[in-house]
Design an enzyme around this catalytic site. Sequence first.
Site, PDB file in Angstrom:
ATOM      1  N   SER A  33       0.791  -1.238   0.000  1.00  0.00           N
ATOM      2  CA  SER A  33       0.000   0.000   0.000  1.00  0.00           C
ATOM      3  C   SER A  33       0.819   1.282   0.000  1.00  0.00           C
ATOM      4  O   SER A  33       0.245   2.374  -0.080  1.00  0.00           O
ATOM      5  CB  SER A  33      -0.958   0.011   1.190  1.00  0.00           C
ATOM      6  OG  SER A  33      -2.079  -0.799   0.920  1.00  0.00           O
ATOM      7  N   SER A  64      -5.855   3.090   4.909  1.00  0.00           N
ATOM      8  CA  SER A  64      -5.214   2.456   3.749  1.00  0.00           C
ATOM      9  C   SER A  64      -6.281   1.836   2.864  1.00  0.00           C
ATOM     10  O   SER A  64      -6.227   0.650   2.504  1.00  0.00           O
ATOM     11  CB  SER A  64      -4.186   1.399   4.175  1.00  0.00           C
ATOM     12  OG  SER A  64      -3.336   1.082   3.099  1.00  0.00           O
ATOM     13  N   LYS A  79       0.076   3.923  -2.634  1.00  0.00           N
ATOM     14  CA  LYS A  79      -0.879   5.034  -2.504  1.00  0.00           C
ATOM     15  C   LYS A  79      -0.190   6.392  -2.459  1.00  0.00           C
ATOM     16  O   LYS A  79      -0.826   7.426  -2.705  1.00  0.00           O
ATOM     17  CB  LYS A  79      -1.757   4.826  -1.265  1.00  0.00           C
ATOM     18  CG  LYS A  79      -2.686   3.625  -1.366  1.00  0.00           C
ATOM     19  CD  LYS A  79      -3.526   3.469  -0.097  1.00  0.00           C
ATOM     20  CE  LYS A  79      -4.527   2.324  -0.220  1.00  0.00           C
ATOM     21  NZ  LYS A  79      -3.911   0.995  -0.208  1.00  0.00           N
TER      22      LYS A  79
END
Length: 411
Positions: free
Chosen positions: A92, A254, A95
Amino acid sequence: MGAVIGGGVWVNHSGFGLDHPEPMSVEMPEQLFSSAIDPDALEAPDFATLEKDLTSQAADSRLGTFVGVARDVESGEVVWEQNQGTAVRPASATKILTAAVALYELGREDTITTKVVEGEQPGTVVIKAGGDVTLSEEMLDDLATQLEGQDIGTVLIDTSIWPDEGFASTWDPVDVDAGYIADVEPAMIEAARIGGSEGDLPRSHTPALDVAQALADRVGADTVDEGSAPDKTVLASVESDTLDQRLARMMKDSDNVMAEGIAKEVAASKDLATDSASTSKMTLEILKDKGFDLSGVSIVDNSGLSFDNLITPRLLDDILTRAATEPELSSLLTSLPIAHGTGTLEDRYDGLSGAGWVRAKTGTLTDTSALAGVVTSESGRVFTFAFVSNGSAIVPAREALDEMASILRDF
């Protein structure tokens, strides 16, 4: 997001058997990175000891195959690196790329409008989806209130703003029920969560139709379906939070659905294809145009859920350094969770010096742990960093990463 283990089998945080204390309360300063460094100081700091300490920590067996970089923002000097140009699975931390592109292309005050227009047939209204994947129950109540007095028997929803697929081929369908992703459509209630507004709750398999059904229930309509919105009178509308606010929420949880939705919003604003393969290609093209080094980097989604993404620590750190020095990206840093305080870092850093000082994006997939962010040291210097561990057990790697970021705090 939680930890995805194997082909969609997942581990809940509570399953790690850790006993966490209450998170600390953090009061945010008005200005996050006002320099604490004496501008009249003539001597550059000696980073040799810091480099030695970071090198020693990087050799920790808990980190598996480990790559990373740390930089002093004031001087721009890389104070430590280990294979920073090697692309690895970032989870993640992806991102960070998505947030930067959204801020560059949409601006921090960007909002999304969801409209309800008069339908072609009497008694029909059409929801014109605008790309808001976090419609709330209160927003639906607001739409229903604005429609009071209308004799409505049918509610349709028009999702044509994102005409391409919403579920990437590299995602596992089991992750819908696990709570990590959904078919990303341009109107969703709380990112398609079932039974709540945050966390890794199971997601709906029919997100846009759920929006139409929720409005139909409120206005007493019997029929729900997909349809096209005609160019007719707008009967009701609601506005999303600003991009700043949405990025903060995306980073806090997240949230993969929000990340993919924000990337699709950028693509739609540029009249580009909105499938994940196309939006991830767009993300890299925008970053390249902004002068970032993309050597070795390849991504197939904008959330980091795919195991096929490869990103270098150098790129993550370059973006964070830009965010620490350029107002255009500054809210990327303020969106990051606070160590032992908020979001995905709330239950971490107990007893570590980085608690309350480290702000970072986490990343978790099978055998993958990432941490990329910013920290102000005890000497007043601001460091950006990007640490990624592959081939490691999740909990031990997280602990080692948190210790590594705390070394920067101790400088």
